[in-house]
Design a protein around this motif. Structure first.
Motif, short mmCIF file in Angstrom:
data_model
loop_
_atom_site.label_atom_id
_atom_site.label_comp_id
_atom_site.label_asym_id
_atom_site.label_seq_id
_atom_site.Cartn_x
_atom_site.Cartn_y
_atom_site.Cartn_z
N ASP A 188 0.85 -1.19 0.00
CA ASP A 188 0.00 0.00 0.00
C ASP A 188 0.89 1.25 0.00
O ASP A 188 1.92 1.29 0.67
CB ASP A 188 -0.88 -0.03 1.26
CG ASP A 188 -2.08 0.86 1.16
OD1 ASP A 188 -2.18 1.64 0.20
OD2 ASP A 188 -2.94 0.78 2.08
N ASN A 189 0.45 2.27 -0.76
CA ASN A 189 1.31 3.45 -0.89
C ASN A 189 0.54 4.76 -0.80
O ASN A 189 1.09 5.81 -1.15
CB ASN A 189 2.10 3.40 -2.21
CG ASN A 189 3.26 4.35 -2.20
OD1 ASN A 189 3.93 4.52 -1.19
ND2 ASN A 189 3.50 5.03 -3.31
N VAL A 190 -0.68 4.75 -0.34
CA VAL A 190 -1.37 6.02 -0.11
C VAL A 190 -0.84 6.62 1.19
O VAL A 190 -0.25 5.90 2.02
CB VAL A 190 -2.90 5.81 -0.03
CG1 VAL A 190 -3.43 5.28 -1.36
CG2 VAL A 190 -3.27 4.87 1.11
N PRO A 191 -1.00 7.92 1.40
CA PRO A 191 -0.45 8.53 2.63
C PRO A 191 -0.87 7.85 3.92
O PRO A 191 -0.06 7.75 4.86
CB PRO A 191 -0.97 9.98 2.53
CG PRO A 191 -1.06 10.24 1.06
CD PRO A 191 -1.53 8.94 0.46
N ALA A 192 -2.11 7.36 3.98
CA ALA A 192 -2.58 6.71 5.22
C ALA A 192 -1.84 5.41 5.52
O ALA A 192 -1.88 4.92 6.66
CB ALA A 192 -4.08 6.43 5.12
N ALA A 193 -1.17 4.83 4.52
CA ALA A 193 -0.44 3.57 4.71
C ALA A 193 1.00 3.77 5.15
O ALA A 193 1.68 2.81 5.51
CB ALA A 193 -0.46 2.77 3.41
N ARG A 194 1.47 4.99 5.11
CA ARG A 194 2.87 5.26 5.43
C ARG A 194 3.02 5.60 6.90
O ARG A 194 2.10 6.14 7.51
CB ARG A 194 3.39 6.41 4.55
CG ARG A 194 3.23 6.16 3.07
CD ARG A 194 3.57 7.41 2.28
NE ARG A 194 3.15 7.27 0.88
CZ ARG A 194 2.87 8.30 0.08
NH1 ARG A 194 2.98 9.54 0.54
NH2 ARG A 194 2.48 8.09 -1.16
N PRO A 195 4.17 5.31 7.49
CA PRO A 195 5.34 4.66 6.89
C PRO A 195 5.12 3.16 6.71
O PRO A 195 4.41 2.53 7.49
CB PRO A 195 6.46 4.94 7.90
CG PRO A 195 5.75 5.06 9.21
CD PRO A 195 4.43 5.70 8.90
N GLN A 196 5.76 2.62 5.70
CA GLN A 196 5.68 1.18 5.45
C GLN A 196 6.71 0.42 6.29
O GLN A 196 7.61 1.00 6.87
CB GLN A 196 5.89 0.89 3.96
CG GLN A 196 4.76 1.38 3.08
CD GLN A 196 5.11 2.62 2.27
OE1 GLN A 196 6.02 3.36 2.63
NE2 GLN A 196 4.40 2.85 1.18
N THR A 197 6.55 -0.89 6.30
CA THR A 197 7.43 -1.76 7.08
C THR A 197 8.13 -2.75 6.15
O THR A 197 7.49 -3.37 5.31
CB THR A 197 6.61 -2.54 8.14
OG1 THR A 197 5.95 -1.62 8.99
CG2 THR A 197 7.50 -3.45 8.96
N GLY A 198 9.46 -2.85 6.29
CA GLY A 198 10.23 -3.83 5.53
C GLY A 198 10.56 -3.43 4.12
O GLY A 198 11.16 -4.20 3.37
N LEU A 199 10.21 -2.21 3.72
CA LEU A 199 10.44 -1.78 2.34
C LEU A 199 11.93 -1.63 2.04
O LEU A 199 12.37 -1.87 0.91
CB LEU A 199 9.72 -0.45 2.10
CG LEU A 199 9.59 0.04 0.65
CD1 LEU A 199 8.85 -0.98 -0.20
CD2 LEU A 199 8.88 1.39 0.62
N ASP A 200 12.71 -1.29 3.03
CA ASP A 200 14.15 -1.09 2.84
C ASP A 200 14.89 -2.40 2.57
O ASP A 200 16.00 -2.38 2.04
CB ASP A 200 14.77 -0.42 4.06
CG ASP A 200 14.54 -1.22 5.34
OD1 ASP A 200 13.36 -1.58 5.61
OD2 ASP A 200 15.51 -1.52 6.05
N ALA A 201 14.28 -3.53 2.90
CA ALA A 201 14.95 -4.84 2.74
C ALA A 201 14.71 -5.47 1.38
O ALA A 201 15.33 -6.48 1.05
CB ALA A 201 14.47 -5.80 3.83
#
Length: 329
Positions: free
Chosen positions: A69-82
């Protein structure tokens, strides 16, 4: 075993379609999918563990692709850096969604997980039967997902691998524990993307910032000389994970592709864009604080994508995470 899995997914698809017609399944492509396995977590490691099920321990030996998910309400995301590779695609209303591909390592948690699109099936054909983690799809798309050469793993099929967090409102709070879904990561050899890594070619132009715009979303990549990475911002906000890590790929690809209308719509009647990743075109590759104008070619769905410089040589990427923004040509 493969036949049994197909039968199991076929039965699940039929059940989901029936549920959609009665209103139990989330309606349209923007639906949140089913709930997880009963545990809650805020994305920062505080969990109450459910009991694992048999479904959550399968290992397929290929990449894990998760719809993020990438809408503002979904941020920050988890594990995206990996993730090894992050694809950014246009969805309904001109918004964006991410496809994060994991092979080298799995983070503890990935999310928020959201629904799949028809374009994902073509994009994922370059991998050998990948696992797709997603939270549902438009009900007419489900049979196509079932027929695709991949392992579809929504929450309804692997409930112990998913959970609902307490940090965000639904539907922006569905998270995945990848080790419960696949065991261990398959390794970088599973990344059959066609990408080449190595020293930068001669040429290129100095570039310290690049913004790519969708109709209702934008990505900005700013070069950090000290980190030797591109710092990501989405819709003007720096991209960090729930544990405070800056998302900073070594290479960014702005790939110009055909984005056309598909046969699917969301609950508001908006057409779902189809992003075509088979074919050829132009791209810009950002690495080492420079931009290189290249050509891309993917002759078939089962092929990776080759990026070449003006003299026909492979365009080498810098070692590290790669972001591919699929921009309308």
């Amino acid at each position: 075993m493969r036949q049994m899995a197909r039968l199991r997914r076929g039965a699940m698809t039929a059940a989901l379609v029936t549920a959609a017609m009665t209103g139990a399944l989330l309606t349209g492509c923007t639906g949140a999918g089913g709930a997880g396995g009963g545990a809650t977590e805020d994305g920062r490691g505080r969990t109450q563990e459910p009991t694992p099920s048999q479904d959550a321990t399968t290992s397929h030996g290929s990449v894990l692709a998760a719809k993020i998910d990438n809408v503002p309400a979904a941020r920050p995301q988890t594990g995206l850096d990996a993730a090894d590779v992050v694809y950014a695609e246009q969805v309904e209303g001109g918004l964006s969604r991410l496809m994060a591909v994991y092979a080298s390592k799995f983070p503890k948690v990935i999310g928020p997980v959201r629904s799949a699109r028809e374009s994902d099936l073509e994009l994922l054909r370059q991998f050998d039967e990948p696992t797709l983690a997603f939270s549902g799809a438009q009900h007419k798309l489900l049979p196509l997902i079932d027929k695709a050469p991949l392992h579809a793993e929504p929450p309804e099929q692997a409930s112990a691998a998913y959970y609902r967090g307490t940090d965000k409102p639904s539907p922006h709070n569905l998270y995945l524990r990848p080790d419960r879904l696949m065991g261990s990561a398959p390794g970088s050899a599973a990344l059959t993307t066609g990408f080449h890594f190595g020293a930068a070619p001669a040429g290129g132009s100095r570039e310290t910032s690049r913004t790519v715009r969708f109709p209702a979303a934008r990505f900005t990549f700013t070069w950090s000389e000290s980190r030797r990475r591109w710092l990501v911002a989405m819709d003007g906000t720096p991209t960090v994970t729930t544990d405070g890590k800056t998302v900073a790929p070594a290479t960014v690809v702005v790939q110009h592709v055909t984005v056309r209308s598909s046969q699917f719509h969301d609950v508001l009647g908006n057409n779902t864009p189809y992003t075509q990743t088979v074919g050829s075109g132009t791209a810009e590759v950002l690495r080492d604080g420079r931009v290189f104008h290249v050509k891309w070619a993917r002759p078939s769905a089962t092929s990776g994508t080759e990026f070449t410089t003006s003299d026909g040589a492979p365009m080498n990427f810098a070692a590290g995470q790669v972001w591919v923004v699929l921009a309308k040509a």
